[in-house]
Scaffold this motif. Sequence first.
Motif, PDB file in Angstrom:
ATOM      1  N   ASP A  18      -1.847   0.797   6.803  1.00  0.00           N
ATOM      2  CA  ASP A  18      -1.718   2.136   7.312  1.00  0.00           C
ATOM      3  C   ASP A  18      -0.529   2.584   6.578  1.00  0.00           C
ATOM      4  O   ASP A  18      -0.270   3.903   6.085  1.00  0.00           O
ATOM      5  CB  ASP A  18      -1.350   2.380   8.789  1.00  0.00           C
ATOM      6  CG  ASP A  18      -2.699   2.244   9.683  1.00  0.00           C
ATOM      7  OD1 ASP A  18      -3.761   2.183   8.982  1.00  0.00           O
ATOM      8  OD2 ASP A  18      -2.649   1.692  10.890  1.00  0.00           O
ATOM      9  N   PHE A  19       0.825   1.731   6.514  1.00  0.00           N
ATOM     10  CA  PHE A  19       2.100   2.294   6.112  1.00  0.00           C
ATOM     11  C   PHE A  19       1.741   2.204   4.308  1.00  0.00           C
ATOM     12  O   PHE A  19       2.180   3.347   3.828  1.00  0.00           O
ATOM     13  CB  PHE A  19       2.960   1.051   6.152  1.00  0.00           C
ATOM     14  CG  PHE A  19       4.321   1.305   5.451  1.00  0.00           C
ATOM     15  CD1 PHE A  19       5.008   2.622   5.623  1.00  0.00           C
ATOM     16  CD2 PHE A  19       4.762   0.652   4.520  1.00  0.00           C
ATOM     17  CE1 PHE A  19       6.302   2.810   4.961  1.00  0.00           C
ATOM     18  CE2 PHE A  19       6.035   0.710   3.876  1.00  0.00           C
ATOM     19  CZ  PHE A  19       6.823   2.059   4.223  1.00  0.00           C
ATOM     20  N   VAL A  20       1.067   1.623   3.657  1.00  0.00           N
ATOM     21  CA  VAL A  20       0.697   1.709   2.246  1.00  0.00           C
ATOM     22  C   VAL A  20      -0.041   3.200   2.249  1.00  0.00           C
ATOM     23  O   VAL A  20       0.289   3.758   1.035  1.00  0.00           O
ATOM     24  CB  VAL A  20      -0.249   0.650   1.854  1.00  0.00           C
ATOM     25  CG1 VAL A  20      -0.563   0.780   0.389  1.00  0.00           C
ATOM     26  CG2 VAL A  20       0.556  -0.840   1.780  1.00  0.00           C
ATOM     27  N   VAL A  21      -1.120   3.483   3.032  1.00  0.00           N
ATOM     28  CA  VAL A  21      -1.853   4.794   2.734  1.00  0.00           C
ATOM     29  C   VAL A  21      -0.665   5.623   2.975  1.00  0.00           C
ATOM     30  O   VAL A  21      -1.161   6.532   2.261  1.00  0.00           O
ATOM     31  CB  VAL A  21      -2.837   4.545   3.859  1.00  0.00           C
ATOM     32  CG1 VAL A  21      -3.516   6.172   3.824  1.00  0.00           C
ATOM     33  CG2 VAL A  21      -4.037   3.889   3.492  1.00  0.00           C
ATOM     34  N   TYR A  22       0.311   5.860   3.741  1.00  0.00           N
ATOM     35  CA  TYR A  22       1.132   6.858   4.227  1.00  0.00           C
ATOM     36  C   TYR A  22       2.110   6.991   2.911  1.00  0.00           C
ATOM     37  O   TYR A  22       2.258   8.156   2.322  1.00  0.00           O
ATOM     38  CB  TYR A  22       2.019   6.304   5.349  1.00  0.00           C
ATOM     39  CG  TYR A  22       3.090   7.373   5.498  1.00  0.00           C
ATOM     40  CD1 TYR A  22       3.337   8.479   5.910  1.00  0.00           C
ATOM     41  CD2 TYR A  22       4.605   6.694   4.909  1.00  0.00           C
ATOM     42  CE1 TYR A  22       4.233   9.121   6.106  1.00  0.00           C
ATOM     43  CE2 TYR A  22       5.765   7.707   5.145  1.00  0.00           C
ATOM     44  CZ  TYR A  22       5.663   8.809   5.680  1.00  0.00           C
ATOM     45  OH  TYR A  22       6.701   9.572   5.542  1.00  0.00           O
ATOM     46  N   LEU A  23       2.368   5.926   2.165  1.00  0.00           N
ATOM     47  CA  LEU A  23       3.204   5.954   1.060  1.00  0.00           C
ATOM     48  C   LEU A  23       2.316   6.553  -0.059  1.00  0.00           C
ATOM     49  O   LEU A  23       2.901   7.380  -0.682  1.00  0.00           O
ATOM     50  CB  LEU A  23       3.763   4.294   0.640  1.00  0.00           C
ATOM     51  CG  LEU A  23       5.034   3.824   1.269  1.00  0.00           C
ATOM     52  CD1 LEU A  23       4.939   2.474   0.761  1.00  0.00           C
ATOM     53  CD2 LEU A  23       6.075   4.569   1.214  1.00  0.00           C
ATOM     54  N   GLN A  24       1.205   6.071  -0.286  1.00  0.00           N
ATOM     55  CA  GLN A  24       0.536   6.710  -1.270  1.00  0.00           C
ATOM     56  C   GLN A  24       0.283   8.360  -1.215  1.00  0.00           C
ATOM     57  O   GLN A  24       0.163   8.771  -2.067  1.00  0.00           O
ATOM     58  CB  GLN A  24      -0.921   5.864  -1.269  1.00  0.00           C
ATOM     59  CG  GLN A  24      -0.708   4.390  -1.897  1.00  0.00           C
ATOM     60  CD  GLN A  24      -1.930   3.670  -2.160  1.00  0.00           C
ATOM     61  OE1 GLN A  24      -2.674   3.955  -1.306  1.00  0.00           O
ATOM     62  NE2 GLN A  24      -1.861   2.671  -2.898  1.00  0.00           N
ATOM     63  N   SER A  82      13.771   3.130   4.903  1.00  0.00           N
ATOM     64  CA  SER A  82      13.872   4.641   5.157  1.00  0.00           C
ATOM     65  C   SER A  82      12.388   5.016   5.266  1.00  0.00           C
ATOM     66  O   SER A  82      12.302   5.984   6.135  1.00  0.00           O
ATOM     67  CB  SER A  82      14.733   5.139   4.356  1.00  0.00           C
ATOM     68  OG  SER A  82      14.224   5.391   2.991  1.00  0.00           O
ATOM     69  N   TYR A  83      11.412   4.933   4.353  1.00  0.00           N
ATOM     70  CA  TYR A  83      10.303   5.473   4.195  1.00  0.00           C
ATOM     71  C   TYR A  83       9.430   4.654   5.462  1.00  0.00           C
ATOM     72  O   TYR A  83       8.469   5.482   5.869  1.00  0.00           O
ATOM     73  CB  TYR A  83       9.427   4.717   2.923  1.00  0.00           C
ATOM     74  CG  TYR A  83       9.897   5.372   1.645  1.00  0.00           C
ATOM     75  CD1 TYR A  83      10.610   6.674   1.615  1.00  0.00           C
ATOM     76  CD2 TYR A  83       9.775   4.865   0.459  1.00  0.00           C
ATOM     77  CE1 TYR A  83      10.877   7.351   0.289  1.00  0.00           C
ATOM     78  CE2 TYR A  83      10.275   5.414  -0.632  1.00  0.00           C
ATOM     79  CZ  TYR A  83      10.687   6.584  -0.690  1.00  0.00           C
ATOM     80  OH  TYR A  83      11.086   7.341  -1.920  1.00  0.00           O
ATOM     81  N   ALA A  84       9.738   3.659   5.849  1.00  0.00           N
ATOM     82  CA  ALA A  84       8.851   3.142   7.020  1.00  0.00           C
ATOM     83  C   ALA A  84       9.457   3.868   8.112  1.00  0.00           C
ATOM     84  O   ALA A  84       8.516   4.269   8.992  1.00  0.00           O
ATOM     85  CB  ALA A  84       9.182   1.568   7.192  1.00  0.00           C
TER      86      ALA A  84
END
Length: 93
Positions: A18-24, A82-84
């Motif tokens: 889910d975090f990877v999807v958010y980043l992308q 910070s992104y997390a």
Amino acid sequence: GIRDRSVSRGSEMCIETDFVVYLQENYEPVDVVFRLAQETSLVLLNGGGFDAPEWSIRCSLANLKREDYVRIGEGIASILHSYADKWKESLKE
């Protein structure tokens, strides 16, 4: 027991995905290296231009001192944390 650990690990993998999807969806792969340069004066390259995964960072390790590796790692970790934090805040909305 082992079963509990595997269930826990499965939920961690779901969160990581889910975090990877958010980043992308919210950032470009170069954002990390640009921000690293702005905040720490460390200049690294996005790995996508070197036939590496788009979301990777390329660093020349030649002639670096031990403390340089620490500084690079801490800088990248700080940005990703910070992104997390922003991702976790977005889950509350």
